[in-house]
Design a protein around this motif. Structure first.
Motif, PDB file in Angstrom:
ATOM      1  N   TYR A 223       0.831  -1.203   0.000  1.00  0.00           N
ATOM      2  CA  TYR A 223       0.000   0.000   0.000  1.00  0.00           C
ATOM      3  C   TYR A 223       0.870   1.261   0.000  1.00  0.00           C
ATOM      4  CZ  TYR A 223      -4.122  -2.834   1.006  1.00  0.00           C
ATOM      5  OH  TYR A 223      -5.147  -3.743   0.924  1.00  0.00           O
ATOM      6  N   ALA A 226       2.090   1.996  -3.439  1.00  0.00           N
ATOM      7  CA  ALA A 226       1.007   2.530  -4.275  1.00  0.00           C
ATOM      8  C   ALA A 226       0.676   3.971  -3.888  1.00  0.00           C
ATOM      9  CB  ALA A 226      -0.228   1.649  -4.139  1.00  0.00           C
ATOM     10  N   MET A 227       0.728   4.293  -2.602  1.00  0.00           N
ATOM     11  CA  MET A 227       0.447   5.661  -2.160  1.00  0.00           C
ATOM     12  C   MET A 227       1.486   6.644  -2.680  1.00  0.00           C
ATOM     13  SD  MET A 227      -0.808   5.184   1.787  1.00  0.00           S
ATOM     14  CE  MET A 227      -2.306   4.293   2.188  1.00  0.00           C
ATOM     15  N   THR A 253      -6.883   9.116  -1.640  1.00  0.00           N
ATOM     16  CA  THR A 253      -6.007   7.943  -1.509  1.00  0.00           C
ATOM     17  C   THR A 253      -6.743   6.649  -1.824  1.00  0.00           C
ATOM     18  OG1 THR A 253      -4.749   9.122   0.189  1.00  0.00           O
ATOM     19  CG2 THR A 253      -4.429   6.742   0.021  1.00  0.00           C
ATOM     20  N   SER A 256      -7.564   6.018  -5.469  1.00  0.00           N
ATOM     21  CA  SER A 256      -6.342   5.754  -6.239  1.00  0.00           C
ATOM     22  C   SER A 256      -5.784   4.371  -5.961  1.00  0.00           C
ATOM     23  CB  SER A 256      -5.282   6.814  -5.911  1.00  0.00           C
ATOM     24  OG  SER A 256      -5.756   8.114  -6.212  1.00  0.00           O
ATOM     25  N   LEU A 257      -6.131   3.796  -4.809  1.00  0.00           N
ATOM     26  CA  LEU A 257      -5.584   2.490  -4.423  1.00  0.00           C
ATOM     27  C   LEU A 257      -6.523   1.330  -4.737  1.00  0.00           C
ATOM     28  CD1 LEU A 257      -3.943   3.185  -0.940  1.00  0.00           C
ATOM     29  CD2 LEU A 257      -2.880   3.177  -3.178  1.00  0.00           C
ATOM     30  N   THR A 260      -4.836  -1.724  -6.285  1.00  0.00           N
ATOM     31  CA  THR A 260      -3.921  -2.345  -5.324  1.00  0.00           C
ATOM     32  C   THR A 260      -4.683  -3.051  -4.218  1.00  0.00           C
ATOM     33  OG1 THR A 260      -2.340  -0.567  -5.771  1.00  0.00           O
ATOM     34  CG2 THR A 260      -1.935  -1.927  -3.835  1.00  0.00           C
TER      35      THR A 260
END
Length: 345
Positions: A223, A226-227, A253, A256-257, A260
């Motif tokens: 994570y 990915a952040m 956030t 956008s994740l 993932t």
């Protein structure tokens, strides 16, 4: 008498134009042509070898992977599928009796199989949901400027690098009924002691705790990576609009994740389906049963019990293929959700 003449004089020496006889000149020209043809052949061969090297060398570099994958991946999978269609014992693996789909139909009426499937699903939920939520929160904290962030990133990965046997044995001591630290803490605050291994829910929570401890840091680093790939412009725009950190986390956030998060959910689901080491060691002697009442026996433990304790390799192979089909269903659901996410974006 004949007059004396010097044979080494000019009359005896050949003229400059006849220094190399005509046959020798023709032979030299033939040798030069042969050398030219040899040079051309070597040039063509080098060019062809270069093309072959450019075309086939990548396959040679990756060939060892495919060789080992075929030997230790494809062949066991196919052999297990073939064994699942036979009645075969561990004591005589070469003696197979064709039974068709009997091993699969038997699973449909096997209460221990369905019990193991329920336990696997329950432990998967109890371990996956808190694990991913905690990993997301830890990654969010590490994503901001934090003192000694490098140390914390290494520290959260330490449980993942720890042996599953060592970690499980430590947790067995922590969850001990009489002298475990967790029961001591519960008794100190007024709660009674819990027999963690005997109860159904308590044993599943204990096993899930081991999984959570081992895999939370691993998912947190995923994570975090990915952040860090999320553009800062999105956060700056949200801050200019007056969004707090929590609002930025929820509205910037998390969206956008999504890919993932979906990936970690699928990987955690696969890991939960194959869960084996933690419940086996947690159960101690006779751990393949998952407790006296099979209260925390997973599909992996049931496969192990059927194949290596009851000697029913055919049934164990059928269980393995049932797990494989479950994973295929999970992968298919993942593809469908990922496709819808791509379309919505």
């Amino acid at each position: 008498m004949r007059p004396y003449t010097d044979q080494s004089g000019p009359a005896a020496s050949p003229s400059s134009g006849d220094a190399v006889p005509a046959p020798e000149r023709r032979e030299t020209a033939a040798a030069a042509a042969e050398r030219s043809r040899g040079t051309d052949r070597r040039r063509v061969w080098r060019s062809r070898r270069y093309r072959w090297d450019t075309k086939y060398s990548p396959y040679a570099f990756v060939a060892p992977f495919f060789v080992f994958f075929a030997a230790f991946g494809v062949f066991p999978l196919l052999y297990t599928g073939w064994s699942s269609l036979h009645r075969v014992s561990l004591s005589a693996p070469n003696e197979m009796e064709w039974v068709g789909l009997h091993n699969y139909t038997r699973l449909l009426g096997d209460e221990f199989f369905w019990n193991a499937l329920r336990n696997t699903f329950t432990i998967g939920i109890i371990s996956t949901v808190p694990q991913l939520l905690m990993a997301l929160g830890i990654a969010h904290l590490l994503n901001y400027r934090l003192r000694a962030s490098g140390f914390f990133r290494v520290a959260i990965l330490t449980p993942y690098a720890t042996s599953v046997a060592a970690a499980t044995l430590v947790f067995v001591l922590l969850f001990g009924r009489d002298y475990g630290m967790i029961n001591w803490a519960l008794d100190a605050v007024g709660f009674g002691k819990v027999d963690w291994q005997s109860g159904t829910l308590s044993s599943q929570i204990a096993v899930s705790t081991i999984v959570i401890w081992r895999w939370t840091g691993y998912n947190a680093l995923i994570y975090l990576a990915a952040m860090q790939a999320v553009p800062n412009d999105l956060y700056e725009s949200a801050a200019l609009d007056g969004a707090t950190r929590w609002q930025q986390f929820v509205h910037v956030t998390i969206p956008s994740l999504r890919p993932t998060i979906l990936f970690t959910v699928v990987v955690s689901t696969i890991g939960a389906t194959q869960l084996f080491g933690e419940p086996l060691l947690f159960g101690g002697a006779g751990g393949q049963k998952g407790g006296a009442s099979h209260q925390f026996q997973t599909l992996g433990l049931y496969l192990y019990e059927q194949g290596w304790f009851n000697f029913h390799l055919g049934r164990a192979s059928a269980i393995a293929w049932a797990m494989f089909l479950i994973l295929l269903i999970v992968a298919g659901v993942h593809l469908l959700i990922a496709r819808r996410l791509r379309k919505s974006q």
